[in-house]
Design an enzyme around this catalytic site. Structure first.
Site, PDB file in Angstrom:
ATOM      1  N   ASP A 129      -1.295  14.461   0.017  1.00  0.00           N
ATOM      2  CA  ASP A 129      -1.315  13.406   1.028  1.00  0.00           C
ATOM      3  C   ASP A 129       0.023  13.360   1.758  1.00  0.00           C
ATOM      4  O   ASP A 129       1.042  13.847   1.248  1.00  0.00           O
ATOM      5  CB  ASP A 129      -1.558  12.041   0.370  1.00  0.00           C
ATOM      6  CG  ASP A 129      -2.866  11.978  -0.396  1.00  0.00           C
ATOM      7  OD1 ASP A 129      -3.808  12.700  -0.022  1.00  0.00           O
ATOM      8  OD2 ASP A 129      -2.934  11.211  -1.377  1.00  0.00           O
ATOM      9  N   ARG A 130       0.022  12.735   2.909  1.00  0.00           N
ATOM     10  CA  ARG A 130       1.248  12.651   3.714  1.00  0.00           C
ATOM     11  C   ARG A 130       2.436  12.137   2.904  1.00  0.00           C
ATOM     12  O   ARG A 130       3.539  12.691   2.981  1.00  0.00           O
ATOM     13  CB  ARG A 130       1.019  11.732   4.926  1.00  0.00           C
ATOM     14  CG  ARG A 130       2.221  11.626   5.860  1.00  0.00           C
ATOM     15  CD  ARG A 130       2.013  10.544   6.884  1.00  0.00           C
ATOM     16  NE  ARG A 130       1.912   9.228   6.258  1.00  0.00           N
ATOM     17  CZ  ARG A 130       1.629   8.105   6.921  1.00  0.00           C
ATOM     18  NH1 ARG A 130       1.388   8.149   8.214  1.00  0.00           N
ATOM     19  NH2 ARG A 130       1.554   6.966   6.268  1.00  0.00           N
TER      20      ARG A 130
END
Length: 284
Positions: A129-130
């Site tokens: 994820d970011r």
């Protein structure tokens, strides 16, 4: 990258590409129009009759992706002709999307390939994820990516994460076995629900403080947001996670780090172990 094989039998080139070299039928068809196949240095098609002792070579160079190459900082943990592993920082996307075509890890990696003269593409094997940070593994061509994907499906890539969580589990180690489904059919968020897909996470407590704990997490399945959802569901959400946990402690991003990957190299079958240089924060 060049795949090489010395024929130990006779037969059509196609049979060697599929059996000995392990190319998928889709990849074989795609590459035959790029003059990627040679036998003893001669460009040939897939129906070429191979004899014992012939040297088969396949050029695995990739076309340049359509998104832009951009200079950016990369922390390279491992690299060879087939794979590259990066230490991804928090706050950066893995790959361009329809909404954003620049400023991602893939843009920076493409620039690195250009600067180093590598005709490689960006094929993520592991994704983060970011705001998750740590080790990400990428294949340099479609053939290696397909082999790594098959290894993932068979549980042959061992992944370990560290997470700082609020509170902590009652036991020092255990298994979270809870199915995961979309919270909303049109959204990205997930939840634990009986009709979800099977999801299993092994955990071990590495450290405890008055308010928090440091966990080692090993996902045994690969569901979207699995570790974040499982920790929140069990009552010890990951610190700094605004979607599934709590961001009330002034942490800049969720305290979840992909600390290591372990697998057998898809071409050499040698054991590879890669470790992140980053760590999570328990101080808040």
């Amino acid at each position: 990258m060049i795949l090489r094989h010395e024929a130990q039998r006779e037969g059509k080139l196609l049979s060697f590409l599929r059996r000995e070299l392990g190319l998928s039928s889709t990849l074989v068809k795609r590459m035959k129009f790029r003059h990627a196949y040679t036998v003893n240095g001669q460009s040939v098609f897939t129906d070429f009759p191979v004899k014992t002792g012939d040297i088969i070579e396949v050029c695995m160079d990739e076309d340049t992706p359509i998104y832009p190459a951009e200079p950016g900082e990369l922390s390279i943990l491992y690299e060879d002709e087939a794979l590259i592993a990066l230490d991804k920082p928090a706050g950066i996307l893995m790959h361009p999307s329809s909404a954003r075509n620049s400023g991602t890890l893939a843009n920076f990696l493409l620039h690195y390939y250009t600067q180093t003269g590598q005709k490689s593409a960006v094929h993520p094997v592991s994704r983060l994820d970011r705001d998750t940070f740590g080790v990400v593994l990428l294949a340099k061509n479609a053939h290696v990516h397909a082999k790594m994907h098959a290894m993932q499906l068979h549980g042959q890539i061992e992944k370990h994460y560290h997470a700082a969580v609020l509170g902590g589990p009652e036991h020092d180690e255990g298994l979270i076995d809870a199915p995961i489904a979309r919270s909303d059919p049109a959204g990205m968020l997930r939840c634990v629900r009986a009709d979800g897909k099977p999801a299993r996470t092994r955990f071990r407590v590495l450290q405890r403080t008055e308010k928090a704990a440091l966990l080692q997490l090993q996902p045994l399945t690969g569901r979207t947001h699995q570790l974040r959802v499982h920790c929140a569901h069990m009552g010890y959400p990951i610190l700094g996670d605004p979607q599934y946990g709590t961001d009330d402690f002034g942490l800049p991003y969720q305290q979840l780090c992909a600390v290591s990957l372990r697998f057998l190299h898809p071409l050499t079958e040698k054991p590879i172990e890669i470790h992140s240089k980053q760590s999570v924060c328990l101080d808040f």
